[in-house]
Scaffold this active site. Structure first.
Site, mmCIF file in Angstrom:
data_model
loop_
_atom_site.group_PDB
_atom_site.id
_atom_site.type_symbol
_atom_site.label_atom_id
_atom_site.label_comp_id
_atom_site.label_asym_id
_atom_site.label_seq_id
_atom_site.Cartn_x
_atom_site.Cartn_y
_atom_site.Cartn_z
ATOM 1 N N GLU A 1 0.948 -1.151 0.099
ATOM 2 C CA GLU A 1 -0.232 0.211 0.135
ATOM 3 C C GLU A 1 1.006 1.098 -0.011
ATOM 4 O O GLU A 1 0.595 2.290 -0.686
ATOM 5 C CB GLU A 1 -0.969 -0.118 1.172
ATOM 6 C CG GLU A 1 -1.971 0.988 1.239
ATOM 7 C CD GLU A 1 -3.183 0.797 0.417
ATOM 8 O OE1 GLU A 1 -2.857 0.492 -0.820
ATOM 9 O OE2 GLU A 1 -4.291 0.936 0.972
ATOM 10 N N THR B 1 -4.777 7.512 -5.839
ATOM 11 C CA THR B 1 -4.665 7.846 -4.357
ATOM 12 C C THR B 1 -3.546 8.670 -4.449
ATOM 13 O O THR B 1 -3.553 9.655 -3.282
ATOM 14 C CB THR B 1 -4.701 6.451 -3.426
ATOM 15 O OG1 THR B 1 -5.669 5.796 -3.574
ATOM 16 C CG2 THR B 1 -4.378 6.777 -2.121
HETATM 17 N N1 HSE Z 1 -7.425 7.291 3.646
HETATM 18 C C1 HSE Z 1 -6.892 7.261 2.100
HETATM 19 C C2 HSE Z 1 -7.063 8.551 1.454
HETATM 20 C C3 HSE Z 1 -7.617 6.044 1.649
HETATM 21 O O1 HSE Z 1 -8.083 9.159 1.815
HETATM 22 O O2 HSE Z 1 -6.119 9.004 0.874
HETATM 23 C C4 HSE Z 1 -7.125 5.636 0.191
HETATM 24 O O3 HSE Z 1 -6.186 4.840 0.162
#
Ligand code: HSE
Length: 308
Positions: free
Chosen positions: A129, A182
């Site tokens: 991740e 992301t």
């Molecule tokens: N918490 C993360 C974000 C989730 O909002 O960037 C996405 O992987």
């Protein structure tokens, strides 16, 4: 000793409104399947049976990055095949990368005779991740691995708590045919937050946790508000505020961006409400010439699991 296992890993909704990087839940569907098989070539080999483009270079594939971190911890040089059948589209905002990373480490751990407990697999899954998003966050990884609602109380050290939640929650997920990365979605965010904004977010996160643990649906609903990321990310979604208001009028408890988007989630009290909310969202995107697909799911108590 097993030489091959099939692993199912669910999609997940992270942030859930005010829980940026701290809160997430697992869905019953969709989910990914990975077959993990010991091979005799002493290498990680990736096989893609998904019909979705995936990086096939092990140094750039997030599942193999997670797998390697687990194998290195144990000084194991055995080879494994990872055979992907992905249903969760990359860049959809419902934990596609988390599902790949978690499924890989769960499968390899099972073949190795479970040297690690399930919660101990979390840091290995997070390695992939980190590669995908450029940051260390577990709000998709934790619910994908453990199921249910998971709260990350802290990262240093990792402190993760499973939350109880009402058993009548249904989730409508709409995935508009857009791709948000992301990494890029995080780069747009400010580095500092004004005190007033931080207070609103903290109040909503506390309210959401309280609502989930005491079955207070109204409190859950009014707490699903994100003043950190959503105001910035929602600019890429047409008439987002209008759509959100319409979903609440249709009966949703709360609606927000799932993870970093573009998918949206609505938590609802019945399957019927979730379905009419999803239909409404689909019409909204169609009115803006954007194709979309939706899923209706319960919140799943089960996380990643061996299915064969
Ligand atoms: N918490 C993360 C974000 C989730 O909002 O960037 C996405 O992987």
């Amino acid at each position: 000793m097993k030489t091959e296992v099939t692993v199912f890993c669910p999609a997940t909704v992270s942030n859930v409104g005010p829980g940026f990087d701290l809160l997430g839940f697992a869905l019953e569907n969709p989910g990914d399947e990975i077959v993990v098989r010991r091979n005799d070539i002493g290498e990680l080999r990736l096989i893609n049976e998904s019909g979705i483009d995936l990086p096939m270079d092990p140094s750039k594939n997030i599942a193999s990055i997670s797998a390697v971190s687990l194998l290195e911890e144990l000084n194991i040089t055995d080879g494994f095949d990872l055979i992907f059948t992905k249903k969760i589209k990359p860049g959809s905002g419902i934990g596609s990368s988390a599902a790949s990373c978690v499924a890989a480490v769960v499968g390899i751990n099972e073949i190795l005779g479970s040297p690690f407990s399930t919660p101990q697999l979390l840091p290995f899954a997070m390695e992939g991740e980190v590669f995908a998003s450029g940051s260390y966050h577990a709000d998709n990884i934790a619910p994908a691995l453990l199921g249910g609602f998971t709260l990350i109380r802290g990262y240093d050290p990792l402190d993760i708590k499973h939350l109880p939640f009402p058993d009548d929650l249904y989730c409508a997920i709409i995935h508009p045919d857009l791709e948000f990365k992301t990494k890029e979605g995080r780069e747009l965010l400010p580095k500092n937050i004004p005190l007033k904004t931080a207070l609103i977010q903290a109040g909503n996160l506390a309210g959401l946790v309280a609502g989930l643990t005491t079955n207070d649906h109204a409190l859950i609903g009014r707490s699903i508000t994100d003043v950190f990321a959503e105001p910035i990310r929602s600019k890429k979604l047409p008439e987002f505020e209008k759509l959100k208001k319409l979903t609440l009028e249709e009966g949703a408890l709360g609606t927000g961006i799932s993870g970093s988007g573009p998918s949206l989630f609505s938590l609802c009290r019945s399957e019927d409400i979730a379905t009419s909310v999803a239909e409404l969202m689909k019409r909204h995107f169609a009115d803006h010439n954007i194709k979309s697909e939706y899923y209706i799911s319960t919140v799943s108590q089960a996380g990643c699991r061996i299915t064969g």
